[in-house]
Design a protein around this motif. Structure first.
Motif, PDB file in Angstrom:
ATOM      1  N   ILE A  23       0.861  -1.171   0.000  1.00 33.20           N
ATOM      2  CA  ILE A  23       0.000   0.000   0.000  1.00 33.20           C
ATOM      3  C   ILE A  23       0.903   1.228   0.000  1.00 33.20           C
ATOM      4  O   ILE A  23       1.911   1.266   0.707  1.00 33.20           O
ATOM      5  N   THR A  24       0.572   2.189  -0.828  1.00 35.75           N
ATOM      6  CA  THR A  24       1.239   3.480  -0.817  1.00 35.75           C
ATOM      7  C   THR A  24       0.263   4.466  -0.206  1.00 35.75           C
ATOM      8  O   THR A  24      -0.906   4.498  -0.574  1.00 35.75           O
ATOM      9  N   VAL A  25       0.752   5.263   0.732  1.00 38.62           N
ATOM     10  CA  VAL A  25      -0.082   6.228   1.438  1.00 38.62           C
ATOM     11  C   VAL A  25       0.507   7.616   1.230  1.00 38.62           C
ATOM     12  O   VAL A  25       1.705   7.821   1.431  1.00 38.62           O
ATOM     13  N   GLN A  26      -0.336   8.562   0.822  1.00 38.24           N
ATOM     14  CA  GLN A  26       0.081   9.953   0.688  1.00 38.24           C
ATOM     15  C   GLN A  26      -0.512  10.759   1.830  1.00 38.24           C
ATOM     16  O   GLN A  26      -1.711  10.683   2.102  1.00 38.24           O
ATOM     17  N   TYR A  33       4.485   7.263   1.152  1.00 31.58           N
ATOM     18  CA  TYR A  33       5.191   6.178   1.820  1.00 31.58           C
ATOM     19  C   TYR A  33       4.719   4.852   1.247  1.00 31.58           C
ATOM     20  O   TYR A  33       3.518   4.618   1.158  1.00 31.58           O
ATOM     21  N   LEU A  34       5.671   4.010   0.896  1.00 31.29           N
ATOM     22  CA  LEU A  34       5.383   2.666   0.399  1.00 31.29           C
ATOM     23  C   LEU A  34       5.593   1.676   1.539  1.00 31.29           C
ATOM     24  O   LEU A  34       6.693   1.586   2.107  1.00 31.29           O
ATOM     25  N   TYR A  35       4.530   0.963   1.880  1.00 30.31           N
ATOM     26  CA  TYR A  35       4.578  -0.097   2.886  1.00 30.31           C
ATOM     27  C   TYR A  35       4.363  -1.419   2.153  1.00 30.31           C
ATOM     28  O   TYR A  35       3.450  -1.518   1.328  1.00 30.31           O
ATOM     29  N   ARG A  38       7.115  -7.076   2.931  1.00 34.95           N
ATOM     30  CA  ARG A  38       8.490  -7.257   3.400  1.00 34.95           C
ATOM     31  C   ARG A  38       8.856  -6.255   4.496  1.00 34.95           C
ATOM     32  O   ARG A  38       9.504  -6.602   5.473  1.00 34.95           O
ATOM     33  N   SER A  39       8.439  -5.012   4.351  1.00 39.72           N
ATOM     34  CA  SER A  39       8.847  -3.988   5.316  1.00 39.72           C
ATOM     35  C   SER A  39       7.982  -3.967   6.566  1.00 39.72           C
ATOM     36  O   SER A  39       8.454  -3.591   7.637  1.00 39.72           O
ATOM     37  N   PHE A  70       8.299   1.559   6.774  1.00 38.59           N
ATOM     38  CA  PHE A  70       8.027   1.721   5.347  1.00 38.59           C
ATOM     39  C   PHE A  70       9.240   1.279   4.543  1.00 38.59           C
ATOM     40  O   PHE A  70      10.359   1.243   5.052  1.00 38.59           O
ATOM     41  N   GLU A  71       8.995   0.951   3.286  1.00 34.19           N
ATOM     42  CA  GLU A  71      10.092   0.533   2.413  1.00 34.19           C
ATOM     43  C   GLU A  71      10.811   1.740   1.815  1.00 34.19           C
ATOM     44  O   GLU A  71      12.022   1.752   1.684  1.00 34.19           O
TER      45      GLU A  71
END
Length: 75
Positions: A23-26, A33-35, A38-39, A70-71
Protein backbone atom coordinates in the motif's frame (compact mmCIF):
# COMPACT_ATOMS: atom_id res chain seq x y z
CA UNK A 1 -4.02 7.15 -6.35
CA UNK A 2 -7.43 6.94 -4.76
CA UNK A 3 -8.64 9.75 -2.51
CA UNK A 4 -8.93 8.76 1.15
CA UNK A 5 -12.50 9.38 2.36
CA UNK A 6 -11.40 10.57 5.83
CA UNK A 7 -14.74 9.85 7.51
CA UNK A 8 -13.48 11.10 10.87
CA UNK A 9 -12.51 14.43 9.33
CA UNK A 10 -9.15 14.71 11.08
CA UNK A 11 -6.80 12.35 9.23
CA UNK A 12 -3.51 13.43 7.72
CA UNK A 13 -3.92 10.74 5.01
CA UNK A 14 -5.14 12.19 1.70
CA UNK A 15 -4.74 9.32 -0.79
CA UNK A 16 -3.68 5.71 -1.15
CA UNK A 17 -2.88 3.05 -3.73
CA UNK A 18 -3.36 -0.65 -3.07
CA UNK A 19 -1.69 -3.56 -4.83
CA UNK A 20 -0.73 -7.16 -4.16
CA UNK A 21 1.43 -7.06 -1.04
CA UNK A 22 1.69 -3.29 -0.74
CA UNK A 23 0.00 0.00 0.00
CA UNK A 24 1.24 3.48 -0.82
CA UNK A 25 -0.08 6.23 1.44
CA UNK A 26 0.08 9.95 0.69
CA UNK A 27 -0.07 12.38 3.60
CA UNK A 28 -1.15 16.02 3.71
CA UNK A 29 2.42 17.29 3.37
CA UNK A 30 2.71 15.58 -0.02
CA UNK A 31 4.99 12.78 1.19
CA UNK A 32 4.23 9.29 -0.10
CA UNK A 33 5.19 6.18 1.82
CA UNK A 34 5.38 2.67 0.40
CA UNK A 35 4.58 -0.10 2.89
CA UNK A 36 5.11 -3.69 1.75
CA UNK A 37 4.70 -7.20 3.09
CA UNK A 38 8.49 -7.26 3.40
CA UNK A 39 8.85 -3.99 5.32
CA UNK A 40 5.76 -4.15 7.51
CA UNK A 41 4.38 -7.70 7.41
CA UNK A 42 1.48 -9.17 5.46
CA UNK A 43 -1.03 -8.91 8.33
CA UNK A 44 -0.34 -5.20 8.79
CA UNK A 45 -0.59 -4.56 5.05
CA UNK A 46 -3.95 -6.34 4.96
CA UNK A 47 -5.21 -4.22 7.87
CA UNK A 48 -3.94 -0.99 6.28
CA UNK A 49 -5.68 -1.91 3.03
CA UNK A 50 -8.91 -2.62 4.90
CA UNK A 51 -8.75 0.71 6.75
CA UNK A 52 -7.91 2.61 3.56
CA UNK A 53 -10.95 1.17 1.80
CA UNK A 54 -13.12 1.91 4.85
CA UNK A 55 -11.95 5.54 4.87
CA UNK A 56 -11.33 5.64 8.60
CA UNK A 57 -8.55 4.72 11.05
CA UNK A 58 -5.59 4.47 8.68
CA UNK A 59 -3.56 7.39 10.03
CA UNK A 60 -3.90 6.30 13.65
CA UNK A 61 -3.12 2.66 12.77
CA UNK A 62 0.07 3.73 11.01
CA UNK A 63 1.09 5.82 14.01
CA UNK A 64 0.26 3.10 16.50
CA UNK A 65 1.28 -0.17 14.79
CA UNK A 66 3.40 0.55 11.74
CA UNK A 67 5.38 3.69 12.59
CA UNK A 68 8.54 3.83 10.44
CA UNK A 69 8.29 0.36 8.89
CA UNK A 70 8.03 1.72 5.35
CA UNK A 71 10.09 0.53 2.41
CA UNK A 72 10.64 3.98 0.94
CA UNK A 73 9.31 7.53 0.94
CA UNK A 74 9.31 10.34 -1.62
CA UNK A 75 7.54 13.55 -2.56
Amino acid sequence: MERYRNLSGNSNVVAFEIGAGFITVQFGDGMKYLYTDRSTGAARIAEMQRLARAGQGLNSYIGRAVKKAFERKWR
